[in-house]
Design a protein around this motif. Structure first.
Motif, PDB file in Angstrom:
ATOM      1  N   ASN A  11      89.818  16.716  42.654  1.00  0.00           N
ATOM      2  CA  ASN A  11      89.491  15.280  42.701  1.00  0.00           C
ATOM      3  C   ASN A  11      89.992  14.731  44.033  1.00  0.00           C
ATOM      4  OD1 ASN A  11      89.213  12.539  42.345  1.00  0.00           O
ATOM      5  ND2 ASN A  11      90.840  12.361  40.799  1.00  0.00           N
ATOM      6  N   TRP A  12      89.037  14.431  44.923  1.00  0.00           N
ATOM      7  CA  TRP A  12      89.427  13.974  46.271  1.00  0.00           C
ATOM      8  C   TRP A  12      89.794  12.495  46.308  1.00  0.00           C
ATOM      9  CZ3 TRP A  12      85.498  16.514  50.246  1.00  0.00           C
ATOM     10  CH2 TRP A  12      85.758  17.885  50.304  1.00  0.00           C
ATOM     11  N   GLU A  21      84.856  14.948  58.298  1.00  0.00           N
ATOM     12  CA  GLU A  21      86.089  15.550  57.752  1.00  0.00           C
ATOM     13  C   GLU A  21      85.812  16.186  56.394  1.00  0.00           C
ATOM     14  OE1 GLU A  21      89.760  12.809  58.216  1.00  0.00           O
ATOM     15  OE2 GLU A  21      88.017  11.545  58.610  1.00  0.00           O
ATOM     16  N   ALA A  22      85.008  15.512  55.589  1.00  0.00           N
ATOM     17  CA  ALA A  22      84.703  16.041  54.255  1.00  0.00           C
ATOM     18  C   ALA A  22      83.998  17.388  54.371  1.00  0.00           C
ATOM     19  CB  ALA A  22      83.824  15.051  53.483  1.00  0.00           C
ATOM     20  N   LYS A  23      83.080  17.486  55.332  1.00  0.00           N
ATOM     21  CA  LYS A  23      82.330  18.735  55.504  1.00  0.00           C
ATOM     22  C   LYS A  23      83.248  19.876  55.912  1.00  0.00           C
ATOM     23  CE  LYS A  23      77.572  17.387  56.423  1.00  0.00           C
ATOM     24  NZ  LYS A  23      76.547  17.118  57.428  1.00  0.00           N
ATOM     25  N   ALA A  24      84.226  19.549  56.757  1.00  0.00           N
ATOM     26  CA  ALA A  24      85.141  20.609  57.236  1.00  0.00           C
ATOM     27  C   ALA A  24      85.982  21.151  56.074  1.00  0.00           C
ATOM     28  CB  ALA A  24      86.030  20.050  58.346  1.00  0.00           C
ATOM     29  N   VAL A  25      86.534  20.272  55.266  1.00  0.00           N
ATOM     30  CA  VAL A  25      87.355  20.736  54.123  1.00  0.00           C
ATOM     31  C   VAL A  25      86.466  21.499  53.142  1.00  0.00           C
ATOM     32  CG1 VAL A  25      88.828  19.993  52.197  1.00  0.00           C
ATOM     33  CG2 VAL A  25      88.897  18.741  54.348  1.00  0.00           C
ATOM     34  N   ALA A  27      83.672  23.131  53.642  1.00  0.00           N
ATOM     35  CA  ALA A  27      83.178  24.432  54.103  1.00  0.00           C
ATOM     36  C   ALA A  27      84.191  25.517  53.786  1.00  0.00           C
ATOM     37  CB  ALA A  27      82.899  24.374  55.600  1.00  0.00           C
ATOM     38  N   SER A  28      85.440  25.171  53.964  1.00  0.00           N
ATOM     39  CA  SER A  28      86.482  26.158  53.725  1.00  0.00           C
ATOM     40  C   SER A  28      86.603  26.477  52.221  1.00  0.00           C
ATOM     41  CB  SER A  28      87.767  25.562  54.304  1.00  0.00           C
ATOM     42  OG  SER A  28      88.814  26.350  54.064  1.00  0.00           O
ATOM     43  N   ILE A  29      86.502  25.448  51.390  1.00  0.00           N
ATOM     44  CA  ILE A  29      86.563  25.667  49.935  1.00  0.00           C
ATOM     45  C   ILE A  29      85.333  26.458  49.478  1.00  0.00           C
ATOM     46  CG2 ILE A  29      86.489  24.483  47.686  1.00  0.00           C
ATOM     47  CD1 ILE A  29      88.150  22.218  48.986  1.00  0.00           C
ATOM     48  N   ALA A  30      84.180  26.137  50.076  1.00  0.00           N
ATOM     49  CA  ALA A  30      82.939  26.826  49.682  1.00  0.00           C
ATOM     50  C   ALA A  30      83.023  28.322  49.982  1.00  0.00           C
ATOM     51  CB  ALA A  30      81.744  26.200  50.399  1.00  0.00           C
ATOM     52  N   ARG A  31      83.679  28.682  51.083  1.00  0.00           N
ATOM     53  CA  ARG A  31      83.831  30.110  51.409  1.00  0.00           C
ATOM     54  C   ARG A  31      84.633  30.818  50.330  1.00  0.00           C
ATOM     55  NH1 ARG A  31      84.048  28.392  56.678  1.00  0.00           N
ATOM     56  NH2 ARG A  31      86.313  28.210  56.709  1.00  0.00           N
ATOM     57  N   LYS A  32      85.710  30.173  49.886  1.00  0.00           N
ATOM     58  CA  LYS A  32      86.543  30.771  48.827  1.00  0.00           C
ATOM     59  C   LYS A  32      85.753  30.882  47.525  1.00  0.00           C
ATOM     60  CE  LYS A  32      90.913  31.740  49.548  1.00  0.00           C
ATOM     61  NZ  LYS A  32      91.060  32.700  50.510  1.00  0.00           N
ATOM     62  N   ALA A  33      85.019  29.798  47.228  1.00  0.00           N
ATOM     63  CA  ALA A  33      84.275  29.777  45.957  1.00  0.00           C
ATOM     64  C   ALA A  33      83.220  30.885  45.936  1.00  0.00           C
ATOM     65  CB  ALA A  33      83.616  28.419  45.759  1.00  0.00           C
ATOM     66  N   LYS A  34      82.675  31.167  47.117  1.00  0.00           N
ATOM     67  CA  LYS A  34      81.607  32.163  47.213  1.00  0.00           C
ATOM     68  C   LYS A  34      82.093  33.547  46.797  1.00  0.00           C
ATOM     69  CE  LYS A  34      77.800  33.248  50.185  1.00  0.00           C
ATOM     70  NZ  LYS A  34      77.347  33.443  51.520  1.00  0.00           N
ATOM     71  N   SER A  35      83.358  33.826  47.085  1.00  0.00           N
ATOM     72  CA  SER A  35      83.826  35.161  46.718  1.00  0.00           C
ATOM     73  C   SER A  35      84.436  35.210  45.310  1.00  0.00           C
ATOM     74  CB  SER A  35      84.795  35.696  47.781  1.00  0.00           C
ATOM     75  OG  SER A  35      85.742  34.716  48.083  1.00  0.00           O
ATOM     76  N   ALA A  36      84.439  34.077  44.624  1.00  0.00           N
ATOM     77  CA  ALA A  36      84.980  34.094  43.257  1.00  0.00           C
ATOM     78  C   ALA A  36      84.004  34.798  42.314  1.00  0.00           C
ATOM     79  CB  ALA A  36      85.233  32.671  42.776  1.00  0.00           C
ATOM     80  N   ARG A 253      95.739  15.807  45.013  1.00  0.00           N
ATOM     81  CA  ARG A 253      96.133  15.932  46.422  1.00  0.00           C
ATOM     82  C   ARG A 253      95.872  17.308  47.033  1.00  0.00           C
ATOM     83  NH1 ARG A 253     102.025  14.603  46.205  1.00  0.00           N
ATOM     84  NH2 ARG A 253     101.891  16.555  45.074  1.00  0.00           N
ATOM     85  N   GLU A 254      96.259  18.363  46.336  1.00  0.00           N
ATOM     86  CA  GLU A 254      96.159  19.700  46.935  1.00  0.00           C
ATOM     87  C   GLU A 254      94.721  20.188  47.087  1.00  0.00           C
ATOM     88  OE1 GLU A 254      98.934  21.924  47.882  1.00  0.00           O
ATOM     89  OE2 GLU A 254      99.925  19.974  47.876  1.00  0.00           O
ATOM     90  N   SER A 255      93.767  19.473  46.481  1.00  0.00           N
ATOM     91  CA  SER A 255      92.375  19.922  46.633  1.00  0.00           C
ATOM     92  C   SER A 255      91.815  19.514  47.995  1.00  0.00           C
ATOM     93  CB  SER A 255      91.494  19.370  45.514  1.00  0.00           C
ATOM     94  OG  SER A 255      91.409  17.965  45.568  1.00  0.00           O
TER      95      SER A 255
END
Ligand code: PEP
Length: 271
Positions: A11-12, A21-25, A27-36, A253-255
Motif C-alpha cells: 500500500n503506497w 518515481e512511481a515507475k522506477a520503484v 519496475a524493480s518490484i515487477a522484476r522480483k514479481a516476475k521470478s516468483a 512503508r516498506e513497499s
C-alpha cells in the motif's frame, strides 16, 4: 510441506509525488514479481498511476477474478485501488467509483483501511464500499483491526463487528473474492519490533476466520484468506510468514523500498 502461495500486497498510500518515481520503484518490484513461482504480488499505488503502471484494465462488472481469493497468476504485479466510493456513480465530486477503478486496471481494492476509517468511514460506509467493489469485479482486501489492546479483550469485539458488518452486507456468492487483512492500528507505521508476535497474529487469524464462519458458514468462513499488516519489514516478515498461519502480508512503508519489498517477496516465495 511448502506453502501454496502467499499474497504480498503493498500500500503506497499518497506516495510518490510523480509518475516517474512511481515507475522506477514499480519496475524493480515487477522484476522480483516476475521470478516468483507462487507468490501473488499486488501494489496499491495512488489512483492516477494505476493505468500507467500497467493495470490490466477490464470492463466494470466483469470480474477479472479467477482461482481462489489469493488470486491471479504469479508473475505480473496486480493493481489495487486504495479505496473506492460507496456510491455507484453520480454527482459526487472528487470521488472515484469502483467501476472506474476497475476500468483503469485495478483488480483489487483495499477497503476499510484504518486511515480511511479515521477520516470518517463508518462500518456502514465500509460495507457499502466493499459491496461496490465486489459488484464491479474487484477482489476486496478488507482491513480490520483494533486501535488499542485493552486488558478485557474488548478489542476482539471491535474486530468481530468490523468483520460482521461487511460480510453480512455482501452477496454471499461474492464472498470468495474477499480477503481480510488484520491490521492492528497500534502497530501501523511503527518500527518492526512493534508488530505483534507471530503467535498473537496466528490467534487473531483463527478468531477472524471463526467470525467469518458465523456469517458465511463453516466452509467459506474458515477458508477466507487472512493477511497481516502493520510495521512489516524484511526482518520480521520471515517469522510472521513462517509461523503465523496467514495467507500473506499487507505492507505500507516498506513497499516503497524496492530492496526491502523485493526481499519480502523472495522470502515468501521460498517457503
Ligand atoms: C498500512 O498502512 O496498511 C501498513 C501496513 O503500514 P506500515 O507497513 O507502514 O505499518
Amino acid at each position: 510441506m511448502s506453502h501454496k502461495g502467499f499474497l504480498i500486497a503493498g500500500n503506497w498510500k499518497m506516495h510518490p509525488d510523480t509518475l516517474g518515481e512511481a515507475k522506477a520503484v514499480f519496475a524493480s518490484i515487477a522484476r522480483k514479481a516476475k521470478s516468483a513461482r507462487k507468490t501473488v504480488v499486488v501494489i496499491a499505488p495512488p489512483a492516477p498511476f494505476i493505468r500507467d503502471l500497467g493495470g490490466k484494465g477490464g470492463k466494470a462488472g466483469k470480474s477479472g477474478a479467477k482461482g481462489n481469493a489469493n488470486g491471479g497468476r504469479p508473475g505480473i504485479v496486480r493493481m489495487a485501488a486504495q479505496d473506492v466510493s460507496e456510491h455507484h456513480s453520480g454527482a459526487f465530486t472528487g470521488s472515484v467509483s469502483a467501476r472506474e477503478l476497475r476500468s483503469a486496471g485495478a483488480e483489487y481494492a483495499i477497503i476499510g483501511h484504518s486511515e480511511r476509517r479515521a477520516a470518517g468511514d463508518t462500518g456502514e460506509i465500509v460495507a457499502k464500499k466493499a459491496k461496490q467493489a465486489l459488484e464491479a469485479g474487484l477482489r476486496v482486501i478488507l482491513c480490520v483491526g483494533e486501535t488499542e489492546r485493552d486488558g478485557h479483550a474488548r478489542y476482539l469485539q471491535t474486530v468481530r463487528e468490523q468483520v460482521h458488518s461487511v460480510l453480512s452486507a455482501i452477496d454471499k456468492k461474492l464472498a470468495r473474492w474477499m480477503t481480510i487483512a488484520y491490521e492492528p492500528v497500534w502497530a501501523i507505521g511503527k518500527s518492526y519490533d512493534s508488530a505483534p508476535k507471530p503467535q498473537d497474529i496466528h490467534e487473531m487469524s483463527i478468531y477472524i476466520r471463526k467470525t467469518a464462519a458465523e456469517v458465511l458458514g463453516k466452509k467459506s468462513g474458515l477458508d477466507i484468506p487472512v493477511l497481516y499488516g502493520g510495521s512489516v519489514d524484511a526482518e520480521n516478515a520471515k517469522a510472521i510468514l513462517k509461523d503465523a498461519s496467514i495467507d500473506g502480508l499487507l505492507v505500507g512503508r516498506e513497499s516503497l523500498d524496492p530492496k526491502s519489498f523485493g526481499n519480502i517477496i523472495e522470502y515468501a516465495d521460498s517457503i
